[in-house]
Design a protein around this motif. Structure first.
Motif, mmCIF file in Angstrom:
data_model
loop_
_atom_site.group_PDB
_atom_site.id
_atom_site.type_symbol
_atom_site.label_atom_id
_atom_site.label_comp_id
_atom_site.label_asym_id
_atom_site.label_seq_id
_atom_site.Cartn_x
_atom_site.Cartn_y
_atom_site.Cartn_z
ATOM 1 N N ASP A 92 0.702 8.923 -6.684
ATOM 2 C CA ASP A 92 1.534 8.023 -7.472
ATOM 3 C C ASP A 92 2.777 7.762 -6.620
ATOM 4 O O ASP A 92 3.498 8.696 -6.287
ATOM 5 C CB ASP A 92 1.899 8.718 -8.784
ATOM 6 N N SER A 95 -7.493 7.644 -4.763
ATOM 7 C CA SER A 95 -6.864 6.539 -5.472
ATOM 8 C C SER A 95 -5.350 6.728 -5.451
ATOM 9 O O SER A 95 -4.851 7.847 -5.302
ATOM 10 C CB SER A 95 -7.355 6.464 -6.922
ATOM 11 N N ARG A 106 -1.666 5.080 -7.416
ATOM 12 C CA ARG A 106 -0.949 4.183 -8.317
ATOM 13 C C ARG A 106 0.342 3.753 -7.617
ATOM 14 O O ARG A 106 1.131 4.605 -7.190
ATOM 15 C CB ARG A 106 -0.605 4.893 -9.624
ATOM 16 N N LEU A 113 -3.379 0.139 -9.705
ATOM 17 C CA LEU A 113 -4.139 1.316 -9.319
ATOM 18 C C LEU A 113 -5.207 0.902 -8.321
ATOM 19 O O LEU A 113 -6.089 0.090 -8.629
ATOM 20 C CB LEU A 113 -4.786 1.963 -10.543
#
Length: 428
Positions: free
Chosen positions: A19, A259, A261, A295
């Protein structure tokens, strides 16, 4: 002075899931700073990027008579109270926006202004800027180099009118003129005469920021901009996150199968980095909106790509690093102009990827990258922040990779190295 030791790039055997909130846009911050210095009153800039490039721009504007008051989250810019008449020298560092934007601003003054910069800055193409200044009636002393250092002898104003330039090497030549055109006596009728014009999002950003301040610009004809003379209004603004700098974290997620964000991704923007929305799917990943955030997630594999990066060339080094780790060959085109950036980025990428055992080939207008097993080596950055970003992406999959001068990233991202190290060494 002893050069710092190469930096051990973090390596991951597990997916990076993170993040991030990246600092403000360098391109936007430097344009806003110049327009604030040309405004009809003080302007407040909220969350500007504080980095080497923007510090150099602030110092340049201060040298030309502007006042910049800085605190933790805002910079207040007050235009010069009078035309400066004493000679000054401006350090451009390696900042293209300083070496190409500020000479046109200096032309509005009334004194000699000398421009110089880092060693690598002295080989960046400046002939178009120098020729443009001369076509506007100014004397420029460059001893025939067509590069830094040079001195602009301003005489208190510029008539303006019709200007023809070939900006094929950099869109910054166009933006430099657009930013000051409203302050020319006759305004500006600018035509690009070259066969192609790279990095159009940066020009679109310049035009949008001028229009926000009441400047009338006609753009009905491709390759032509008519800037009407008039006042540039003061404007308080908030700087968007730098989406190009977000790209290194996006790449980190994709090459490790994870992944990330990215917080506060602007819904509407002229930044080149917004292209990550389409680049990630090309590599087999996915992009999803979640409120104000985006995302980015890896797919089952990192696929090879064919991408025309003409308008978003600054993203090329990180994309090339991803291509070197993909499961098939990639062709990156439309970026011949990268030979005139902080370094010759095409030659540098080929050299450094192949130094690791890769198979990269320089094309007339881009790169061909064929993935091969890579091994640890020292990845040279050539004092180029985007090359350092490419290196750390490769380091995630190449154990033991060392990065020469990772601190060059302070150009657009203060504290990048410790932030990257913290995120990439945290548990999945």
């Amino acid at each position: 002075m002893t050069a710092p030791l190469p930096w051990p790039a973090p390596h991951r055997d597990t997916p990076f899931v993170g993040d991030v909130m990246v600092p403000g846009s360098k391109s936007l911050t430097n344009r806003v700073l110049i327009l604030a210095a040309l405004g009809d009153g003080p302007s407040v800039i909220t969350r500007p990027l504080a980095s080497r490039d923007t510090d150099l721009m602030a110092a340049a504007l201060t040298a030309l008579g502007a006042t910049i008051e800085r605190d933790a989250t805002t910079w207040t810019v007050t235009p010069p109270a009078a035309v400066r008449t004493d000679a000054v020298t401006i350090d451009c560092g390696l900042a293209g926006t300083v070496m190409r934007f500020v000479p046109l601003l200096a032309a509005l003054g009334g004194a000699p202004v000398t421009f110089d910069g880092d060693e690598h800055a002295r080989v960046r193409p400046m002939a178009t800027t120098i020729a443009t200044l001369r076509s506007l009636g100014l004397q420029v002393d460059d001893e025939g180099r067509g590069s830094l250092p040079f001195t602009v002898h301003a005489t208190g104003g510029v008539t303006g009118g019709e200007i023809r330039i070939d900006a094929s090497a950099s869109s910054q030549f166009v933006s430099a003129l657009l930013l000051v055109g409203a302050r020319f006596e006759k305004g500006l009728d600018l035509r690009h005469t070259g066969s192609s014009l790279p990095s159009m999002p940066h020009i679109d950003m310049t035009v949008a920021e001028l229009r926000r301040r009441g400047v009338r610009i006609d753009t009905d004809e491709p390759g032509r901009w008519i800037v009407h003379p008039g006042t540039i209004r003061a404007l308080d603004v908030e700087i968007e996150p730098d989406l190009s700098n977000a790209g290194v974290f996006i790449a980190g997620a994709l090459v490790t199968g994870g992944s990330v964000r990215v917080r506060s991704w602007p819904r509407h923007t002229d930044q080149a980095g917004d292209a990550w929305r389409t680049i990630v799917p090309a590599f087999g990943g996915t992009v999803a909106e979640d409120g104000a955030d985006l995302l980015f997630s890896a797919g089952e594999s990192l696929t090879g790509v064919e991408l025309d990066l003409h308008d978003v060339g600054e993203l090329t080094p990180v994309i090339a690093a991803m291509a070197a780790l993909a499961d098939g060959p990639s062709r990156l085109s439309g970026v011949a102009h990268l030979r005139g950036h902080e370094t010759d980025r095409l030659a540098a990428l080929v050299t450094e990827i192949n130094r690791l055992g890769g198979d990269a080939e320089e094309l007339e207008d881009g790169l061909l990258v064929r993935p091969r097993p890579l091994h640890a080596e020292t990845f040279r950055t050539y004092d180029d922040h985007r090359m350092a970003h490419a290196a750390v992406v490769l380091g995630l999959r190449v154990p033991g990779l060392l990065v020469e001068n990772v601190d060059t990233t302070i150009k657009t991202y203060p504290d990048f190295a410790p932030v990257w190290e913290r995120l990439m060494t945290q548990a999945p």
